[in-house]
Structure formats: structure tokens, C-alpha cells
Design an enzyme around this catalytic site. Structure first.
Site, PDB file in Angstrom:
ATOM      1  N   SER A  45       0.955  -1.383   0.038  1.00  0.00           N
ATOM      2  CA  SER A  45       0.002   0.081   0.124  1.00  0.00           C
ATOM      3  C   SER A  45       0.907   1.331   0.032  1.00  0.00           C
ATOM      4  O   SER A  45       1.953   1.418  -0.940  1.00  0.00           O
ATOM      5  CB  SER A  45      -0.984  -0.115   1.228  1.00  0.00           C
ATOM      6  OG  SER A  45      -1.853   0.788   0.936  1.00  0.00           O
ATOM      7  N   ASP A 164      -6.008  -2.775  -2.819  1.00  0.00           N
ATOM      8  CA  ASP A 164      -4.850  -2.709  -1.781  1.00  0.00           C
ATOM      9  C   ASP A 164      -4.158  -3.884  -1.296  1.00  0.00           C
ATOM     10  O   ASP A 164      -4.832  -4.917  -0.877  1.00  0.00           O
ATOM     11  CB  ASP A 164      -5.533  -1.913  -0.585  1.00  0.00           C
ATOM     12  CG  ASP A 164      -4.398  -1.273   0.446  1.00  0.00           C
ATOM     13  OD1 ASP A 164      -3.497  -1.974   0.675  1.00  0.00           O
ATOM     14  OD2 ASP A 164      -4.530  -0.007   0.476  1.00  0.00           O
TER      15      ASP A 164
END
Length: 283
Positions: A45, A164
Site C-alpha cells: 500500500s 490494496d
């Protein structure tokens, strides 16, 4: 194992949105000292962005991304979100920072195949670890940061839809170990005492994320998998050493913090810890 056999090592940089300002400080100190002792580099991320700039040797890049671009209304807008748009606009962020802030693609290319952006397959809910080519770096780190719910678009890359990386593998210590790393440094984005709690409204995920049922299921058990990774970090296999770098308990930056004093304090915490690591030369 003979004395001359090299023990492979890995760096893992956790995500956490604005909390990534701490790892930005650590990695800026690593850049300053030309400290690149690792064989594998995992970014998750926001940690994927931080890792890429570190490998690109772009000191201060992610400090600017977080304290400037991520504080602009074009990136985060609660009003837009309540009207059905993005809470955070990943497309806008990566398009503008790709144009305006050099990330050091030539340097990143020298570690091709060893920089892994952690992403989650939107259809299966399983993690994948993408080693991007030079022309894929920005798309890979964009995929790794595409937070479900907060960012409403899907990102297509290599023929799949990605979300993500933190959904499926926030702390990829087991994957680093599987790839042969026996010395692992993990840069966290929460104090050492932190353990993830179950999402309060997790029973609503199958409805909210009905287009991605595997993601809904993964998020419902995310706290269990996260804490299992913490257990691995604290009690690794006998042939593995894990060094955990955490911000202090006084760390107050949150996922969407925009207060500059808080962000600057968190960045300085990272600089202090980064300098300590460099001085210790544990890798």
C-alpha cells in the site's frame, strides 16, 4: 550452511496511508547513508510508494507526497465521498506525482525482480507479489494502494483487477521467509503494542462489497491474519531473525491525519530510528 553461504535478507514496509510518514523518515535516513543491505524489498500500500522512492534514491519525495499532495482536497474529500465519489482519489494522486516528482526509475531498475509491490486480486482475495518492469512501477504501486471503499474505482493491470495489498497481506513476513529471507526487517506504521481488532461493521461487508465477495470475506478475517503475522515477527522460526521497527507509543498519526505538526513529529521519529539502524549496521 558454510561460513561463506550468504543469508538472504528482506525489507518489508507496511502501509497505513498517512501513517507512512514514519517509514518515509526511516527510509530517507537510509537514502542519506546509502544504506541498501537487503536482497528483497516488499512494499505494501503506502509502503510500496515509500519503498519505490527509497530504491530510486529520492530523498524527501514521500515526505512531499504525504505532507503536500495527500493534504490537498483533490486527494481527500469527505464531501465527495458522501456524494458517491472517492474519499481518496488514488488516480489523481499517482497521475500528478508521476508527472511532477521524479521517483528514480533508473535506480529502481537496478533491483528489478527484487522490489515486490504487494497487491490483492479483487476476484480471489489472494495476495500477489508483483515485481514491476520499469514502465509498470507507477501502476503497480497504484494497485497496491487502491483501498476498497475509500477509492471507488477498480484498477486493471496485467489482465486482472487489483485492490490494496494490505487487504490480503499487510505484513508479508511469511512470503519473505518462503522466498529464502532469513534476516527480515519490518518497518511498521503503528507502535509495537498495536494489534488489529475486528472491523466493527464487518457483517455489512458482503453487502457493501457485493461485487467483490472474496474481498468482503478477506476483510472480515483481516484482523486474524494481521495478528498471525505479528506473531511470526515476535516468534519467528529458529533459523530466522526478524527486526521490527515501530514508531514509539507516543505516535499519534492516523490513517487520514492532515495536521502538519503531527506529521512532522512522526517523520522525525522515523529519522531518529533510521539513523539508529544505520549506526548499528545489523544487516
Amino acid at each position: 550452511m558454510t561460513e561463506n553461504t550468504k543469508i538472504e535478507s528482506a525489507l518489508i514496509v507496511e502501509g497505513g496511508a498517512m501513517r507512512g510518514i514514519y517509514s518515509a523518515g526511516v527510509l530517507d535516513e537510509f537514502i542519506k547513508a546509502d544504506y541498501y543491505p537487503f536482497d528483497w524489498y516488499f512494499g505494501v500500500s503506502a509502503g510500496a510508494s515509500n519503498t519505490a522512492a527509497y530504491l530510486g534514491k529520492k530523498h524527501g519525495r514521500n515526505y512531499k507526497v504525504i505532507t503536500d499532495y495527500c493534504r490537498r482536497p483533490e486527494f481527500k474529500s469527505l464531501r465527495r465521498f458522501l456524494r458517491g465519489g472517492h474519499l481518496i482519489d488514488i488516480d489523481w494522486l499517482w497521475d500528478i506525482t508521476e508527472r511532477e516528482l521524479d521517483i528514480g526509475l533508473d535506480e529502481i531498475e537496478t533491483r528489478k525482480g527484487r522490489f515486490l509491490a504487494v497487491v490483492t486480486d479483487a476476484e480471489t482475495g489472494e495476495p500477489e507479489y508483483i515485481a514491476p518492469d520499469r514502465n509498470e512501477v507507477f501502476q503497480a504501486i497504484k494497485c497496491s494502494a487502491a483501498m476498497p471503499l475509500a477509492f471507488r474505482n477498480s484498477i486493471q493491470f496485467r489482465g486482472k483487477t487489483w485492490l490494496d495489498g494490505g487487504v490480503a497481506d499487510s505484513l508479508p513476513v511469511k512470503e519473505a521467509y518462503r522466498r529464502g529471507a532469513r534476516k527480515i526487517m519490518v518497518i511498521r506504521s503503528n507502535p509495537a503494542s498495536y494489534r488489529k481488532q475486528a472491523y466493527r461493521f464487518r457483517h455489512l461487508f458482503p453487502y457493501i462489497l457485493r461485487q467483490y465477495p472474496a474481498i468482503a470475506k478477506r476483510l472480515q478475517r483481516r484482523h486474524l491474519e494481521y495478528n498471525e503475522a505479528l506473531d511470526f515477527i515476535r516468534t519467528p522460526p529458529s533459523d530466522c531473525e526478524v527486526i521490527e521497527l515501530c514508531p514509539p507509543e507516543s505516535f499519534s498519526a492516523g490513517q487520514f491525519t492532515t495536521d502538519m505538526q503531527v506529521l512532522d513529529d512522526a517523520y522525525q521519529m522515523g529519522i531518529v530510528d533510521g539513523a539508529r539502524v544505520v549506526a548499528s549496521r545489523q544487516f
